[in-house]
Design a protein around this motif. Structure first.
Motif, PDB file in Angstrom:
ATOM      1  N   VAL A 119       0.822  -1.216   0.000  1.00 64.66           N
ATOM      2  CA  VAL A 119       0.000   0.000   0.000  1.00 64.66           C
ATOM      3  C   VAL A 119       0.862   1.275   0.000  1.00 64.66           C
ATOM      4  O   VAL A 119       0.605   2.185  -0.793  1.00 64.66           O
ATOM      5  CB  VAL A 119      -1.020  -0.020   1.164  1.00 64.66           C
ATOM      6  N   PRO A 120       1.906   1.380   0.838  1.00 62.11           N
ATOM      7  CA  PRO A 120       2.759   2.583   0.748  1.00 62.11           C
ATOM      8  C   PRO A 120       3.355   2.776  -0.648  1.00 62.11           C
ATOM      9  O   PRO A 120       3.445   3.912  -1.131  1.00 62.11           O
ATOM     10  CB  PRO A 120       3.862   2.318   1.773  1.00 62.11           C
ATOM     11  N   LEU A 121       3.707   1.673  -1.305  1.00 65.63           N
ATOM     12  CA  LEU A 121       4.272   1.771  -2.660  1.00 65.63           C
ATOM     13  C   LEU A 121       3.233   2.327  -3.638  1.00 65.63           C
ATOM     14  O   LEU A 121       3.526   3.211  -4.443  1.00 65.63           O
ATOM     15  CB  LEU A 121       4.750   0.391  -3.119  1.00 65.63           C
ATOM     16  N   ILE A 122       1.993   1.815  -3.517  1.00 66.11           N
ATOM     17  CA  ILE A 122       0.925   2.289  -4.410  1.00 66.11           C
ATOM     18  C   ILE A 122       0.633   3.767  -4.150  1.00 66.11           C
ATOM     19  O   ILE A 122       0.427   4.548  -5.073  1.00 66.11           O
ATOM     20  CB  ILE A 122      -0.344   1.427  -4.225  1.00 66.11           C
ATOM     21  N   THR A 123       0.630   4.134  -2.867  1.00 67.40           N
ATOM     22  CA  THR A 123       0.348   5.524  -2.494  1.00 67.40           C
ATOM     23  C   THR A 123       1.212   6.518  -3.259  1.00 67.40           C
ATOM     24  O   THR A 123       0.734   7.570  -3.683  1.00 67.40           O
ATOM     25  CB  THR A 123       0.612   5.731  -0.989  1.00 67.40           C
ATOM     26  N   ILE A 124       2.501   6.162  -3.431  1.00 66.94           N
ATOM     27  CA  ILE A 124       3.424   7.074  -4.102  1.00 66.94           C
ATOM     28  C   ILE A 124       2.883   7.443  -5.481  1.00 66.94           C
ATOM     29  O   ILE A 124       2.827   8.624  -5.845  1.00 66.94           O
ATOM     30  CB  ILE A 124       4.814   6.422  -4.244  1.00 66.94           C
ATOM     31  N   PHE A 125       2.434   6.418  -6.229  1.00 69.55           N
ATOM     32  CA  PHE A 125       1.957   6.668  -7.592  1.00 69.55           C
ATOM     33  C   PHE A 125       0.601   7.363  -7.590  1.00 69.55           C
ATOM     34  O   PHE A 125       0.350   8.256  -8.385  1.00 69.55           O
ATOM     35  CB  PHE A 125       1.918   5.349  -8.381  1.00 69.55           C
ATOM     36  N   VAL A 126      -0.276   6.952  -6.679  1.00 71.02           N
ATOM     37  CA  VAL A 126      -1.599   7.579  -6.610  1.00 71.02           C
ATOM     38  C   VAL A 126      -1.475   9.070  -6.293  1.00 71.02           C
ATOM     39  O   VAL A 126      -2.089   9.919  -6.932  1.00 71.02           O
ATOM     40  CB  VAL A 126      -2.487   6.871  -5.558  1.00 71.02           C
ATOM     41  N   GLU A 127      -0.641   9.399  -5.309  1.00 75.41           N
ATOM     42  CA  GLU A 127      -0.482  10.803  -4.922  1.00 75.41           C
ATOM     43  C   GLU A 127       0.163  11.622  -6.046  1.00 75.41           C
ATOM     44  O   GLU A 127      -0.152  12.788  -6.240  1.00 75.41           O
ATOM     45  CB  GLU A 127       0.376  10.912  -3.658  1.00 75.41           C
ATOM     46  N   ALA A 128       1.089  10.996  -6.778  1.00 71.85           N
ATOM     47  CA  ALA A 128       1.780  11.711  -7.855  1.00 71.85           C
ATOM     48  C   ALA A 128       0.814  12.086  -8.968  1.00 71.85           C
ATOM     49  O   ALA A 128       0.954  13.121  -9.600  1.00 71.85           O
ATOM     50  CB  ALA A 128       2.921  10.868  -8.399  1.00 71.85           C
ATOM     51  N   PHE A 129      -0.205  11.209  -9.193  1.00 73.94           N
ATOM     52  CA  PHE A 129      -1.167  11.459 -10.275  1.00 73.94           C
ATOM     53  C   PHE A 129      -2.490  12.012  -9.763  1.00 73.94           C
ATOM     54  O   PHE A 129      -3.478  12.011 -10.477  1.00 73.94           O
ATOM     55  CB  PHE A 129      -1.400  10.173 -11.086  1.00 73.94           C
ATOM     56  N   ARG A 130      -2.520  12.458  -8.500  1.00 72.53           N
ATOM     57  CA  ARG A 130      -3.762  12.934  -7.886  1.00 72.53           C
ATOM     58  C   ARG A 130      -4.400  14.059  -8.692  1.00 72.53           C
ATOM     59  O   ARG A 130      -5.614  14.146  -8.811  1.00 72.53           O
ATOM     60  CB  ARG A 130      -3.494  13.390  -6.451  1.00 72.53           C
ATOM     61  N   LYS A 131      -3.566  14.943  -9.250  1.00 71.08           N
ATOM     62  CA  LYS A 131      -4.125  16.055 -10.024  1.00 71.08           C
ATOM     63  C   LYS A 131      -3.961  15.833 -11.523  1.00 71.08           C
ATOM     64  O   LYS A 131      -3.867  16.774 -12.301  1.00 71.08           O
ATOM     65  CB  LYS A 131      -3.471  17.361  -9.588  1.00 71.08           C
ATOM     66  N   GLY A 132      -3.887  14.586 -11.912  1.00 69.73           N
ATOM     67  CA  GLY A 132      -3.844  14.283 -13.339  1.00 69.73           C
ATOM     68  C   GLY A 132      -2.440  14.143 -13.880  1.00 69.73           C
ATOM     69  O   GLY A 132      -1.453  14.518 -13.239  1.00 69.73           O
ATOM     70  N   ALA A 133      -2.387  13.588 -15.094  1.00 73.01           N
ATOM     71  CA  ALA A 133      -1.098  13.305 -15.714  1.00 73.01           C
ATOM     72  C   ALA A 133      -0.354  14.590 -16.047  1.00 73.01           C
ATOM     73  O   ALA A 133       0.872  14.646 -15.965  1.00 73.01           O
ATOM     74  CB  ALA A 133      -1.302  12.471 -16.973  1.00 73.01           C
TER      75      ALA A 133
END
Lengths: 286, 284
Positions: free
Chosen positions: A35-49
């Motif tokens: 989950v911490p690993l996934i969080t990194i990517f989710v947060e990075a794309f939170r405001k779109g690509a």
């Protein structure tokens, strides 16, 4: 007392216990690591690509990426040369004090990263041992790139050596002695006999060394001075962006480091398999 | 005992290059590791005993030692318990995604600590995936010792799993068969045969995880909140002292931490020797 028909199954836990243990293990790894690993990517794309990619269109971020690569490009080869020398000296000869020397080589792993950086401030900082000499000669080490490189070398010091020492000890001297007997000189022997034997182990050490060199935070943080665009590596830039509440950018830079980490894991997995196979081959030959 | 003049005196070997490689090894080791570490201890000695004791034992520093030790200890215990279960499943069972889970165990080694730090902080903050469910239950993680412990569990886990795995793999199946055929239940076999065999490895994993946690900085600073007396770990205090140009203060804490690390290293070496001797006996 329970009796079972098959002696093999009597050594296994009941299915219920097995499921319970596997579920616990998977949940624990999932919650703590995945989950911490996934969080990194989710947060990075939170405001779109678009926001993600704009994060890299920043002079300071690009400078930080560049400095990270420069640092690794200096630290890793230096520790590689040292690792080969040390493992040659330790594995090919017997001498008194060998295990003590191995302990000393492993020492940087026992030292806290913060202390690893701090010791160089004591040597090269303005108030340090060589401080006044460095100021007179206009050489800056602390709060400059050389300090970052030094701290990185310290924390990644043992990686290559500790991988090669056991490998070369296992392989012994026989092949080298044969090569020398056939007229090869020392360097040829190393290049044509030893190196092919240790290549996978060497690569393994280099990859771990590189991952740590690019990702080191604590030691580098102490000596860096956090001058944006000058002495910031990627992990330090992540900290600055995060503390500025620029979360998308902080996590965007983090994704690069996370991808590097995942690549390292994949290569590590493959190389572990290769090294194990090589050692097995060696045992079969015996 | 035979006396050796020249500590690194070698026995005769036909392989060339001893002088060159050993010379470079000693040289590089000295300039990168030994001289800087000696500088730290020299600095501490030049402070004088009283100043050293004052700087390394004032209330704020003691509070940081206590916090660092307690959180590291809990994290290492949690890791030992779950690490054993994880290692057991990876060695003994087949399940979906096993290879991926096996590889992912090393993630904390490979992921930069700053990245782990901000990811964990985001997860457990009041709007985070975990934090939003924990906070209504009255469990505050971020900026508390619980947060520090979670970060330390994260970074310490691979040490435990990777130490126990080989020990479990080497257990001889005959021992378990003997135990079972003598009428032991599965739990008794585990408790009386398997556990004593892997105990040195378990203890080594615990010690490695604990030692790593004591010196950790990057993954903890973001989630800790860094409040003096409450959530300020010792490594952070060193940095705070440095930023205030209190070099003596930083040196004193660093020396205390370093001595503890060296004691841990010594213990781990002894444990590993014990562990490999025990495994060696098994092989016979």
């Amino acid at each position: 007392m329970k009796t079972r028909s098959n002696s093999q199954t009597s050594l296994d836990e009941s299915k219920a216990v097995q499921y319970l243990l596997i579920t616990t293990a998977v949940l624990f790894l999932g919650i703590m690591l995945v989950v911490p690993l996934i969080t990194i990517f989710v947060e990075a794309f939170r405001k779109g690509a678009e926001a993600y990619f704009t994060s890299f269109n920043d002079e300071y971020v690009l400078q930080a990426i560049k400095l990270t690569f420069i640092t690794a490009a200096i630290a890793v080869p230096l520790n590689l040369v040292f690792g080969v020398c040390a493992s040659w000296a330790i594995a090919k000869y017997s001498f008194f004090g060998k295990s003590f020397l191995i302990t000393l080589i492993d020492l940087p792993f026992a030292v806290s990263p913060v202390i690893s950086g701090f010791v160089y401030i004591l040597l090269f900082g303005a108030q340090g041992w060589f401080g006044s000499w460095l100021i007179e000669n206009d050489v800056q080490i602390i709060f400059a790139v050389p300090g970052i490189v030094l701290a990185t070398i310290f924390v990644t010091f043992p990686f290559v050596a500790r991988e090669l020492i056991p490998l070369m000890q296992e392989q012994g001297n026989d092949e080298e002695q044969a090569a020398l007997l056939l007229g090869a000189n020392g360097f040829q022997t190393f290049w044509k006999v030893t190196l092919p034997n240790i290549k996978w182990g060497l690569l393994y050490g280099v990859i771990l060394c590189n991952a740590r060199a690019m990702g080191e935070f604590g030691a580098v943080s102490v000596v860096s001075g956090h001058i944006q665009g000058v002495t910031n590596t990627m992990p330090l830039q992540v900290e600055i962006l995060y503390n500025e509440y620029n979360f998308v950018a902080a996590f965007a830079v983090s994704t690069l480091l996370a991808i590097l980490a995942l690549l390292t894991l994949v290569l590590k997995y493959i190389l572990e398999w290769k090294v194990a196979r090589e050692l097995k081959k060696l045992k079969n030959e015996e | 005992m035979r006396l050796n003049f020249g500590i690194l005196k070698r026995q005769k070997s036909p392989i060339p290059g001893f002088g060159l490689t050993m010379g470079y090894t000693i040289f590089y080791l000295s300039i990168i590791v030994m001289i800087p570490l000696i500088a730290l201890f020299t600095e501490a000695f030049s402070m004088g005993w009283q100043a050293f004791v004052d700087a390394s034992t004032n209330d704020r520093v003691i509070a940081s030692y206590k916090l660092t030790f307690l959180t590291s200890l809990i994290a290492a215990l949690v890791n030992t318990f779950f690490g054993l279960i994880v290692a057991w499943c990876l060695v003994r069972y087949e399940f979906f995604g096993k290879r991926v889970f096996d590889a992912i165990v090393d993630l904390p080694f490979a992921l930069p600590t700053a990245v782990s730090g901000i990811a964990l902080t985001t997860l457990y903050s009041s709007q985070g995936w975990f934090g939003q469910y924990l906070e209504p239950l009255g469990i505050k993680v971020v900026f508390t010792p619980i947060g520090i412990t979670i970060a330390l569990i994260f970074i310490g886990l691979p040490f435990v799993v990777r130490t126990i795995q080989p020990a479990l793999e080497e257990i001889q199946i005959e021992q378990e068969e003997a135990s079972t055929s003598l009428g032991a239940s599965r739990w008794q076999t585990f408790y009386k045969v398997i556990l004593p065999t892997i105990f040195p490895a378990l203890l080594t994993g615990f010690a490695l995880s604990f030692a790593r946690a004591l010196g950790e900085y990057g993954s903890v600073v973001f989630i800790a909140g860094n409040m003096p007396f409450k959530t300020e770990i010792s490594t952070l205090l060193i940095i705070t002292k440095l930023e205030q140009y209190d070099f003596a203060g930083a040196t004193a804490i660093a020396v205390v931490m370093l001595v503890i690390s060296f004691v841990m290293l010594l213990l781990i070496n002894i444990l590993q020797r014990w562990s490999s001797r025990r495994r060696g006996m098994e092989a016979i």
